[in-house]
Design an enzyme around this catalytic site. Structure first.
Site, mmCIF file in Angstrom:
data_model
loop_
_atom_site.group_PDB
_atom_site.id
_atom_site.type_symbol
_atom_site.label_atom_id
_atom_site.label_comp_id
_atom_site.label_asym_id
_atom_site.label_seq_id
_atom_site.Cartn_x
_atom_site.Cartn_y
_atom_site.Cartn_z
ATOM 1 N N TRP A 355 -4.282 -6.178 -18.231
ATOM 2 C CA TRP A 355 -3.472 -5.829 -17.055
ATOM 3 C C TRP A 355 -3.321 -7.043 -16.131
ATOM 4 O O TRP A 355 -2.452 -7.063 -15.262
ATOM 5 C CB TRP A 355 -4.111 -4.674 -16.281
ATOM 6 N N ASP A 356 -4.168 -8.034 -16.329
ATOM 7 C CA ASP A 356 -4.116 -9.268 -15.532
ATOM 8 C C ASP A 356 -2.679 -9.784 -15.440
ATOM 9 O O ASP A 356 -2.247 -10.290 -14.415
ATOM 10 C CB ASP A 356 -4.960 -10.376 -16.183
ATOM 11 N N GLU A 482 -15.099 -2.248 -12.847
ATOM 12 C CA GLU A 482 -15.805 -1.973 -14.104
ATOM 13 C C GLU A 482 -17.290 -1.657 -13.915
ATOM 14 O O GLU A 482 -18.023 -1.513 -14.883
ATOM 15 C CB GLU A 482 -15.617 -3.148 -15.065
ATOM 16 N N LYS A 592 -17.615 -4.216 -8.911
ATOM 17 C CA LYS A 592 -17.457 -5.545 -9.499
ATOM 18 C C LYS A 592 -16.261 -6.264 -8.849
ATOM 19 O O LYS A 592 -16.230 -7.479 -8.752
ATOM 20 C CB LYS A 592 -17.198 -5.359 -11.005
ATOM 21 N N GLN A 593 -15.264 -5.475 -8.438
ATOM 22 C CA GLN A 593 -14.003 -6.077 -7.982
ATOM 23 C C GLN A 593 -13.222 -5.095 -7.133
ATOM 24 O O GLN A 593 -13.549 -3.908 -7.069
ATOM 25 C CB GLN A 593 -13.177 -6.454 -9.209
#
Ligand code: BGC
Length: 758
Positions: A355-356, A482, A592-593
């Protein structure tokens, strides 16, 4: 920092761990081929090196072994392969072999020049016997001739006259890098490529190999051009071709070996062996100087469109140039390829596309080079059948589910909780198709590509979600974070799916209104009834909200979990994923993000400002930024909230992430999403750009460290220059018809120059 240094990356390190990082930083690529910055002459045995050459989209298949294989788990995965090694050139001066680890190094510097598109090594070497030579090596992956990689090797004698020998190799015996202790790279040794044919045609040496399971052929062709009369000895075994080139050098004289290398593959060429010869002949028609000029002029057009200039912060400027240049080096420029998480610079994440691409990298191309953006979206459209098949494997009767990571279209994620379960990739792709429509207004594209992708992804949401009372809910998926897996009603996923469903219905109406619907609707058997269901599910989508905290909980159970014990987590236990069992991590509030914070950037109109602010503050405390996709988003939302200091700090962490090896894994390749995040941090963050159905919006701010910043964007057949200085913003319409733009919430007509004080 001089003007030049803003455009160059340099290093003079011979320290073992930095050399590995520099192999990545000094790699050359052009979207088709990528060659790591390995030393031609090699390294002493005790040095670790990841020697690699890659072709975008060329992969082999590896078996995936599951201890307990459940229904629908993948049996195999694709991975990018390391192909024939043409990097080898040994140099002998009076029989002494040149090495940077032997004799005396009087000068050593490597440079990546981002205006020339060339990676260089400059050395002055004194051999153990006292012969001194200056060596200048240039490497280029041509943007004009994508199959071409050149090594231009010049030796100047300082105090020596006599024989020099180049031993140039082309090796078919290659393997991929692996590290069983790091889940971010391949875990085990596997041989992927077998040499089929070695050949020499008109002085061109060719090796053709075939992948073991995917049956893809790759050819490499090498031609040496030497500056003086020489003796050539050609040595061939069943794996490699070696050319021993002997010539004389005088005191003060320069001799030069140009090694032209061509790569082709059987995905793009029906006979890649012959194509390598043909492409080589084409290239040899052009002089080397002309090839360099063409490279520089390609880059000059690129920078004219894409540069983001900061005045007053040279370190950042260098980082921005590097990141934009790397995006260009990484982006696939044909329908067979996309952008791997590590570009073409290394083997991290096995060359997979995520998806980046849509959420982090496509915005840059969309606003600076429409054709490249369209190509990336076409790739997704091409893979729709594979996504349909993936949906069936996952038990869905309707629709398409894009795989979490892939090269040729099928799922390559072996650990589903933080892989396949990230269904949001469907909505991410849909979101970018809609953005493309906003920026280009291209109705043909909607008719031929976008609508089909949106209809099929919308169908998947209908098949995944369900009604509880009057609200539509989505269970058992993973959001971008994640460290929190397989949850019900992830805010990000629900919010993005809502948008996906809404725009599937809107595209349906748009095509209907323009008499362009029938053939697609017939082919996909879409009915008015179905479209009404999409609309209703979108309207009734459940978005978790906590009234007391005025935040959007990341998912249904997130707020009832214990908060991770950050105080007692040693610094060297980050990233957590390398130190704790996933289940342990999943039990805590730890991210994580960016997850909800990312949704608040992409779909800011879904929530009131106080919710966005409170959520930002809440998640900031519990986010580790262990993923490189995180700080850029926090920077953008901090900009939106007017917290310039934080926006700047997060931006600093983003922009030099690879140059300063912040995540300690740049050796495995660059972090391309983070590089796209740098662009977004400037354009969507500081300049506050948003592109919506209603038009184009700006909300600029400027950190006190900068004097000004500037960039250009292409929007609906116009080019707009944006220049922000301490208390003024200037918008200039460089090309195209006048248009309305919205700045700080007020509408202006832009027909030439527009100046707004703040
Ligand atoms: C991130 C993902 C990302 C992947 C590839 C992971 O560490 O958590 O969001 O897609 O890296 O860049």
């Amino acid at each position: 920092m001089t003007e030049n240094l803003k455009w160059q990356i340099t290093s003079n390190s011979l320290e073992a761990s930095q050399l590995l990082v520099d192999e990545t930083l000094f790699h050359v690529a052009n979207g088709y081929i990528g060659i790591r910055g390995n030393f031609e002459e090699g390294y002493p045995n005790q040095y670790n090196t990841i020697r690699g050459t890659y072709i975008n989209g060329v992969y082999d298949i590896s078996e995936v072994k599951h201890g307990e294989k459940l229904q629908g788990f993948i049996d195999n995965k694709q991975k990018i392969i390391n192909i024939t090694d043409v990097q080898g050139i040994e140099l002998y001066i009076a029989g002494e072999r040149f090495s940077l680890f032997d004799g005396e190094i009087l000068e050593f510097k490597r440079t990546l020049d981002m205006r020339e598109g060339i990676s260089k090594r400059h050395i002055i070497w004194k051999s153990p016997k006292g012969h001194i030579v200056e060596i200048n090596i240039q490497r280029m992956a041509s943007f004009i001739k994508p199959e071409l990689f050149v090594i231009d090797y010049a030796v100047k004698s300082i105090n020596y006259a006599g024989e020099i020998v180049f031993v140039s190799t082309q090796k078919g015996e290659v393997s991929n890098y692996f590290d069983p202790t790091d889940p971010r790279v391949a875990g085990e040794y596997e041989k992927h490529l077998t040499v089929e044919k070695l050949d020499s045609v008109d002085g061109i040496d060719i090796i053709t190999s075939i992948t073991n399971k995917s049956n893809i052929r790759v050819s490499s062709a090498v031609k040496h051009v030497v500056s003086a009369e020489h003796e050539l000895e050609r040595i061939q075994d069943d794996q490699s071709l070696t050319s021993k080139i002997k010539l004389n050098i005088k005191d003060g004289e320069t001799q030069r070996l140009i090694k032209y290398c061509i790569f082709t593959d059987s995905i793009r060429f029906s006979d890649c062996h012959q194509a390598a010869v043909d492409k080589m002949k084409e290239v040899l028609e052009i002089s080397i100087d002309n090839l360099y000029e063409l490279q520089a002029s390609y880059l000059s057009s690129f920078w004219a469109k894409a540069d983001v200039v900061i005045n007053g912060d040279d370190g950042l400027q260098q980082g921005i140039h590097f990141n934009l240049f790397e995006l260009l080096q990484s982006v696939g420029k044909d329908k067979y390829s996309n952008i791997a998480a590590k570009g073409l610079s290394g083997e991290g994440y096995e060359g997979h596309y995520f998806w980046d691409t849509e959420i982090y990298m496509l915005p840059f191309f969309l606003l600076t080079d429409k054709a490249l953006a369209e190509n990336l979206l076409n790739y997704r459209h091409e893979k729709l059948d594979a996504a349909r098949e993936n949906a069936r494997i996952l038990g869905h009767k309707k629709g398409a589910l894009y795989p979490w990571r892939t090269i040729s279209g099928s799922e390559c994620s072996a650990y589903f909780p933080s892989g396949t379960a990230q269904y949001h990739i469907n909505a991410d792709i849909a979101y970018m198709f809609v953005q493309y429509y906003f920026v280009t207004g291209d109705l043909d594209f909607v008719e031929n590509k976008a609508a089909e992708v949106l209809f099929e992804t919308a169908r998947l949401w209908m098949d995944t979600g369900h009604y509880v009372g009057d609200s539509f809910r989505i269970d058992a998926v993973t959001g971008p974070d994640e460290y929190t897996c397989v949850v019900n009603n992830n805010y990000y996923t629900n919010c993005m799916a809502k948008y996906n469903l809404k725009w599937a219905a809107k595209f349906y109406e748009l095509l209907k209104d323009n008499n362009r619907l029938d053939s697609l609707a017939d082919r996909l058997e879409v009915t008015e009834e179905e479209v009404r269901e999409w609309q209703e599910a979108s309207e009734k989508m459940y978005l978790p909200y906590d009234e007391k905290l005025d935040i959007n909980p990341q998912d249904d159970s997130f707020l009832s979990k214990a908060v991770w014990d950050f105080e007692n987590t040693p610094k060297d236990h980050y990233p957590l994923l390398l130190h704790y069992h996933p289940l342990y991590i999943y039990r805590y509030q730890v991210c994580k993000q960016a997850d909800t914070v990312l949704a608040h950037f992409l779909l800011e109109d879904e929530q009131k400002l106080s919710t966005i602010k409170n959520s930002y503050e809440y998640y900031e405390k519990i986010t580790t930024h262990d993923s490189s996709l995180s700080t850029c988003i926090f920077s953008i939302v901090a900009s939106k909230l007017g917290d310039i200091k934080k926006a700047y700090d997060y931006f600093m962490q983003t922009t030099r992430l690879d140059l300063d090896n912040v995540h300690h894994n740049t050796k495995d390749g660059i972090h391309t999403a983070n590089m796209g995040g740098t662009y977004m941090g400037m354009v969507y963050g500081f300049a506050g750009l948003r592109i919506k159905e209603q038009g184009i919006f700006f909300n600029p701010i400027i950190p006190e460290q900068w004097e000004s910043y500037e960039f250009k964007i292409c929007y609906q057949e116009r080019t707009i220059k944006v220049h922000i200085s301490k208390n003024q913003c200037n918008f200039t319409l460089l090309e195209g018809k006048e248009l309305k733009i919205n700045v700080y919430g007020k509408e202006y007509l832009l027909n030439n120059d527009l100046m707004i004080n703040f």
